[in-house]
Design an enzyme around this catalytic site. Structure first.
Site, short mmCIF file in Angstrom:
data_model
loop_
_atom_site.label_atom_id
_atom_site.label_comp_id
_atom_site.label_asym_id
_atom_site.label_seq_id
_atom_site.Cartn_x
_atom_site.Cartn_y
_atom_site.Cartn_z
N CYS A 151 38.10 38.81 36.96
CA CYS A 151 37.53 37.87 37.22
C CYS A 151 36.61 37.25 37.53
O CYS A 151 35.91 36.16 37.96
CB CYS A 151 37.52 38.65 39.16
SG CYS A 151 39.07 40.39 39.14
N SER A 184 45.24 44.37 50.51
CA SER A 184 44.45 43.12 50.37
C SER A 184 45.26 42.03 50.46
O SER A 184 46.32 42.11 50.85
CB SER A 184 45.28 43.89 48.61
OG SER A 184 45.28 42.50 47.84
N CYS A 236 35.14 38.33 43.25
CA CYS A 236 36.31 39.38 43.20
C CYS A 236 35.88 39.31 44.40
O CYS A 236 34.80 39.55 45.23
CB CYS A 236 36.01 40.20 42.56
SG CYS A 236 37.10 40.94 42.26
N ASP A 237 37.27 39.42 45.33
CA ASP A 237 37.22 39.65 46.86
C ASP A 237 35.37 40.07 47.59
O ASP A 237 35.02 39.06 48.05
CB ASP A 237 38.15 41.36 47.09
CG ASP A 237 38.98 40.93 46.44
OD1 ASP A 237 39.15 39.67 45.26
OD2 ASP A 237 40.28 41.48 46.79
N LYS A 238 35.17 41.48 47.07
CA LYS A 238 33.60 41.62 48.10
C LYS A 238 32.35 40.71 47.96
O LYS A 238 31.54 40.94 48.16
CB LYS A 238 33.46 43.39 47.92
CG LYS A 238 34.55 44.14 48.07
CD LYS A 238 35.13 43.40 49.81
CE LYS A 238 37.44 44.29 50.07
NZ LYS A 238 37.89 43.96 48.89
#
Length: 574
Positions: free
Chosen positions: A56, A477, A129-131
């Site tokens: 990522c 997710s 990446c996500d956060k």
């Protein structure tokens, strides 16, 4: 006094570079090879979430060098630094997932502290990446220095025996393997080809959802969030971002000029239109909180309700982020929404122009079916729906993109942590028609509000995705499929109704009406509440303990400080 020095007099970095008292500070800069001219130019922080945990973020350091070239080319002095990130794909399915959502706050806090401590004048933030995406955007609006956000780009899709695959297929393969529908050899083969490059998960999971948000909200350059990580055009976007942030300094355009109530509504609209991740219902309120704007889960849900679902993206659809980029990118999606009245066109962006001005030259591409026209959508309401009822007085969220059945009623099967639920799924000790309840996984109760992809993907892999429902005070997710409701609030750890459920209670879910109820009277719930007591936690020290003490409810974004509304002085004005 030249023009650059004149600008410097109103910038934070004057506190570390100007005047006789700052001679010791300048000696440090000379030690690193800076020239006198570079010392007296604006200082631009170039922050990345680079690490070697997963693909990522692995390309971020390369892209940061292009940003620095752009800053220098435009007359600024770039100062590179890294912050942490927790990669959800690696943290998934074990205790490490408790670190994921808290890492959002850590990223925002650490970027803030670095910029404050070194008196940087502007910020270009790279995240993959996500956060890390919302964390970086939160830091930008908190600091309110001229800022541009850059997404590191998505991964390319893998190929398994002629079929395009993503990491979603990997998690679902575990479910297939558990019921004998996939051999050890096939599992080994697919895991070696599912993720063939650098970049974040390739479908409209959380990273790509928040990347889409970055363009829609106005903090990223048009088209920049769509290009996959391996594409060399990413370096051109990064170079331009470095140059553009210097223009923002000159024009004094700041993140809170960009991130307004209307901009947040635009962001929510693109999430709904793209069938994006339910995590956006946490991150948009958190970004708003940094600006001092009240924009909670219910506000997000209102936008979701009236926005059509038009982008046929996985996990609910057929395509990945690369496909959308190659037919016109996020601007194509935004253009059809704008033309049909679903976006505010007058919002300013990091280009210095409005959304409408940025999209003026975008032409509709009729030779593709990735993005549908907003007046001929896949469905007339968004791919994500907010819910409320006696089981969720503070709301809940569900992704309905790609689902045909939007109502479900069944008996509760209660688990007090994800591991127990996953074991039941692996051992097939649940029954078709049940509503699996996973609780004590909220922001405080987890702590950390873990994602339940391991469990939901296993159910889908077993062919049960449409035959059961799952509700949790935790999260899902962006790769989750099926009737899975998250962010149920109040959470179990503070005595919310989800913590009062017993096996066999009948739960009614209606994503059309937007309701989530348990067939119990108010009196019965009140009686059960008198017998409820808070559970002890094993996390009595360290970062997770601090997080549990500070974190607020999911409805407001699970934030940990009072926010912009309580601010007395903004950093950018020091």
């Amino acid at each position: 006094m030249n023009a650059k020095t004149n600008i410097k007099q109103r910038l934070p970095s004057r506190h570390v570079t100007e005047g006789p008292a700052r001679a010791p500070h300048r000696s440090y800069f000379y030690a690193m090879g800076l020239t006198t001219e570079q010392i007296h130019q604006p200082f631009v922080g170039v922050a990345s979430c680079w690490n070697e945990a997963a693909p990522c973020n692995i390309a971020l350091m390369r892209q940061a060098q292009a940003v620095k070239k752009g800053v220098a080319h435009a007359g600024g002095t770039p100062r590179e630094f890294c912050t942490i990130t927790v990669t959800d794909g690696i943290a998934m399915g074990h205790d490490g997932m408790r670190s994921s959502l808290p890492s959002r706050e850590c990223i925002a806090d650490s970027v803030e502290l670095t910029v404050r401590g070194h008196a940087y004048d502007a910020l270009v933030g790279l995240a993959g990446c996500d956060k890390s995406l919302p964390g970086m955007m939160m830091a930008m609006v908190r600091l309110n220095v001229p800022s541009i956000f850059i997404y590191g780009g998505s991964i390319l899709p893998g190929n398994f025996r002629g079929q395009q695959v993503t990491v979603q297929d990997m998690f679902e393969a575990v479910g297939k393997h558990s019921v004998g529908a996939m051999s050890d050899e096939d599992l080994d083969e697919i895991e070696r080809v599912a993720c063939p490059s650098a970049g974040a998960c390739g479908a409209q999971f959380t990273a790509n959802t928040m990347a889409t948000v970055s363009e829609a909200i106005g903090l990223a350059l048009p088209y920049s969030a769509g290009a996959p990580a391996p594409y060399e055009i990413r370096d051109a976007f990064c170079m331009t971002a470095g140059e553009k942030v210097m223009e923002l300094i000159d024009q004094n355009i700041r993140p809170r000029d960009i991130v307004t109530r209307k901009a947040l509504e635009n962001a929510a609209a693109v999430v709904a239109a793209s069938g994006g991740s339910t995590n956006a219902a946490l991150h948009l309120p958190a970004i708003a909180h940094e600006c001092g704007i009240k924009f909670d889960l219910f506000d997000v849900a209102e936008i979701f309700k009236k926005t059509p679902y038009v982008a046929d993206l996985k996990p609910g659809g057929r395509y990945v982020a690369k496909d959308m980029f190659e037919v016109g990118g996020i601007p194509l999606l935004m253009k059809t929404l704008l033309d049909n009245g679903f976006l505010h066109g007058d919002c300013i962006t990091v280009t210095g122009r409005t959304i409408a001005e940025n999209l003026k030259s975008v032409k509709w591409n009729p030779h593709q079916d990735v993005v549908h026209p907003a007046d001929k959508p896949i469905t007339v309401t968004g791919g994500v729906v907010g819910l409320k009822g006696n089981l969720a007085p503070e709301g809940a969220i569900v992704k309905v993109a790609g689902m045909s059945n939007l109502r479900f009623t069944g008996p509760a099967r209660c688990f007090d942590r994800e591991e127990d639920a996953f074991e039941a799924v692996q051992n097939r000790t649940y029954r078709e028609g049940e509503v699996i309840v996973i609780r004590y996984e909220g922001p405080k109760g987890g702590p950390g509000m873990r994602e339940m992809l391991q469990t939901t993907a296993a159910l889908t892999g077993q062919g049960m995705g449409g035959k059961i429902a799952l509700i949790t005070d935790g999260r899902f997710s962006g790769a989750t499929r099926g009737f899975c409701i998250g962010h149920v609030g109040p959470e179990a750890a503070i005595g919310g109704p989800i913590g009062l459920l017993e096996d066999g209670d009948i739960i009614e879910i209606d994503a059309v009406a937007g309701t989530l109820n348990v067939k119990l009277s108010d009196q019965e719930l009140a009686q059960r509440k008198t017998k409820w007591s808070a559970r002890a936690t094993n996390h009595t020290t360290g970062a997770l303990w601090k997080y549990a003490q500070q974190v607020g409810p999911a409805v407001g974004g699970a934030v940990t400080h009072p926010g912009g509304a309580h601010e007395k002085q903004c950093y950018a004005d020091i």
